[in-house]
Design an enzyme around this catalytic site. Sequence first.
Site, PDB file in Angstrom:
ATOM      1  CG  HIS A  60      -0.352   0.108   2.541  1.00 39.89           C
ATOM      2  ND1 HIS A  60       0.559  -0.803   3.046  1.00 39.89           N
ATOM      3  CD2 HIS A  60      -0.519   1.043   3.523  1.00 39.89           C
ATOM      4  CE1 HIS A  60       0.907  -0.443   4.275  1.00 39.89           C
ATOM      5  NE2 HIS A  60       0.284   0.669   4.573  1.00 39.89           N
ATOM      6  CG  HIS A  62      -0.132   4.434   4.822  1.00 41.67           C
ATOM      7  ND1 HIS A  62      -0.930   3.652   5.624  1.00 41.67           N
ATOM      8  CD2 HIS A  62      -0.876   5.535   4.491  1.00 41.67           C
ATOM      9  CE1 HIS A  62      -2.110   4.252   5.780  1.00 41.67           C
ATOM     10  NE2 HIS A  62      -2.099   5.376   5.094  1.00 41.67           N
ATOM     11  CG  ASP A  64       4.991   2.942   7.196  1.00 43.03           C
ATOM     12  OD1 ASP A  64       4.094   3.463   6.515  1.00 43.03           O
ATOM     13  OD2 ASP A  64       4.758   2.125   8.101  1.00 43.03           O
ATOM     14  CG  HIS A  65       4.149  -0.197   4.193  1.00 41.73           C
ATOM     15  ND1 HIS A  65       4.247  -1.499   4.613  1.00 41.73           N
ATOM     16  CD2 HIS A  65       3.723   0.511   5.274  1.00 41.73           C
ATOM     17  CE1 HIS A  65       3.864  -1.587   5.877  1.00 41.73           C
ATOM     18  NE2 HIS A  65       3.546  -0.386   6.309  1.00 41.73           N
ATOM     19  CG  HIS A 140      -3.957  -0.006   6.553  1.00 42.80           C
ATOM     20  ND1 HIS A 140      -3.927   0.014   7.928  1.00 42.80           N
ATOM     21  CD2 HIS A 140      -2.915   0.779   6.165  1.00 42.80           C
ATOM     22  CE1 HIS A 140      -2.920   0.779   8.330  1.00 42.80           C
ATOM     23  NE2 HIS A 140      -2.298   1.260   7.290  1.00 42.80           N
ATOM     24  CG  ASP A 210       0.654  -1.457   7.737  1.00 36.99           C
ATOM     25  OD1 ASP A 210       1.579  -2.255   7.524  1.00 36.99           O
ATOM     26  OD2 ASP A 210       0.867  -0.265   8.010  1.00 36.99           O
ATOM     27  CG  HIS A 268       3.938  -2.238  10.715  1.00 34.88           C
ATOM     28  ND1 HIS A 268       2.980  -1.477  11.328  1.00 34.88           N
ATOM     29  CD2 HIS A 268       4.249  -1.576   9.580  1.00 34.88           C
ATOM     30  CE1 HIS A 268       2.709  -0.402  10.591  1.00 34.88           C
ATOM     31  NE2 HIS A 268       3.473  -0.441   9.520  1.00 34.88           N
TER      32      HIS A 268
END
Lengths: 310, 310
Positions: A60, A62, A64-65, A140, A210, A268
């Site tokens: 996805h 976000h 941090d990914h 998510h 997530d 995570h």
Amino acid sequence: MKLTVLGIGSATPVLDRNPTAHLLTTEHESILIDCGEGTQYQILKYKLKPSKIRYIFISHLHGDHYLGLIGLVSSMNLGRRTDDLHIFGPRGLAEILTLQFQCSNTFLHFKIHFHENDTEKAQQIWQTDLLTIESIPLSHRIPCCGFLFREKPQKRKIIKELLPQGLSIEQLKGLKEGNDICDIEGKVLYKNDALTKPADTPRSYAFCSDTIYKPDIVEQISGVDWLYHEATYLHNLVKQAHERYHTTALEAAQIAQQAGVKTLLLGHFSSRYGSLQEFQTEAQQVFGNVVLAEEGKTYEIKSTKTTNAG
Amino acid sequence: MKLTVLGIGSATPVLDRNPTAHLLTTEHESILIDCGEGTQYQILKYKLKPSKIRYIFISHLHGDHYLGLIGLVSSMNLGRRTDDLHIFGPRGLAEILTLQFQCSNTFLHFKIHFHENDTEKAQQIWQTDLLTIESIPLSHRIPCCGFLFREKPQKRKIIKELLPQGLSIEQLKGLKEGNDICDIEGKVLYKNDALTKPADTPRSYAFCSDTIYKPDIVEQISGVDWLYHEATYLHNLVKQAHERYHTTALEAAQIAQQAGVKTLLLGHFSSRYGSLQEFQTEAQQVFGNVVLAEEGKTYEIKSTKTTNAG
């Protein structure tokens, strides 16, 4: 089949804890799963080979990914890569990368194949020579899916020292398929299981990050060898976890237990936690085999038993 | 006025060498100049305060100069920042960040003011209470400019221990402006320089990265206290430097010498170099005061003399 964890952190940055990135390697190929900021430096640090990465799966958008992806791909280009690269991600990822390449006037020496994930469907989205890959719909705050990597069934293994001399190539192929060796009249000369042994059970790895606690993924990931599941919070913060569409360690263990997986890998972790031991303790209340992801550590995903495949 | 170097590397990633980012701090504000991948982790590592950054200046849209920006800004948002943030960069930067915020469904708790740099003009592009900021046109493979930060002239300083009693606020203000103290008939009671001393000379910092050797910047940066100039290569690779629109250490020193700066700071070293000492040796052939940028190190930019400002 080996899995190297490159990041165990979540959105808020923590020193010495990188955001999500996993590298899955088989005999022939490397697959990167998520690519948070700094992943290319983790690849350098742990002496991994970016040139071997043929597939990148992004769960996805976000930061941090995926924020390390443009840097990694740019460095592959500086490194004169010529092999095709397949990138799987949600709608928007191709547009972001394309815009960034335009603005930096970057001309790639290799071809990128963008594949847009339908994050709502559990379906096979790709296959390689060795693996099939399925999307796992997650829930998510933005479109997000996990990925299920399964080895394809392998053929039976010939036991070389038991082989009679003079067999043809067709007969050897037949043995791998499970056939007996027969004479021209169809009489069995050698039973198949006298000359072969079963293939290893196909191994499997499910990556789920997530998501809020989502038990309806259990059927799809049933019996996998390794399940990575996010565990952003401990269960005393379950309300906060659900508000943020995240999972607690206890809930991740419930998923593992219900799905009957062999090993549960947790990661995570929220930046609020310094020590992580409590995540294991909590998860082990409901599921025995819990591993806390450690950066730079490589885990071997082993076949747990053999089958009479073929 | 202090400068903290957060990255000394160039495009190809090197372990333990981060891409470009400089943090300039005055009494009241912090200014980030370029923001390569991982800058937010460098800010954490060196215990700097992202909340104090009010201005970010991006020289150009090669990844090693801006890929850390979206992560840093996202983390500011997670940290519940509410103060406005001003981002100066070339055309395209606002579009990239806006698209990334859209895809991650990010709603900012603070306002970003995007300012598009005209990278071809040497002109004042902003001023704060303490500083003026000018763009410095550079010549690179894509639109790129440097930035010149100059303290505004300060007022004369009152020598408190010499002050006579009973002066009015207007008289004190007049002293700072350089006026004498007079009686109502205009007769001088106290000469200004008996009660005040000159202000410190305004300090200045010029940031020049990335560019081919470009002597026509000399006039604009003439006499600055600190000049940061990229030095991607040593001079034996001058041909390669020019092909890639970069500068050698020797050329950077020539710019410093021609501009009569006080200190030359070198950085943006190619990944091909392990030891960097040769950069200093080479530059010192033509310019005496050469500093090799070190990550995490803070340099004080001092006033070099006083003037009779006011």
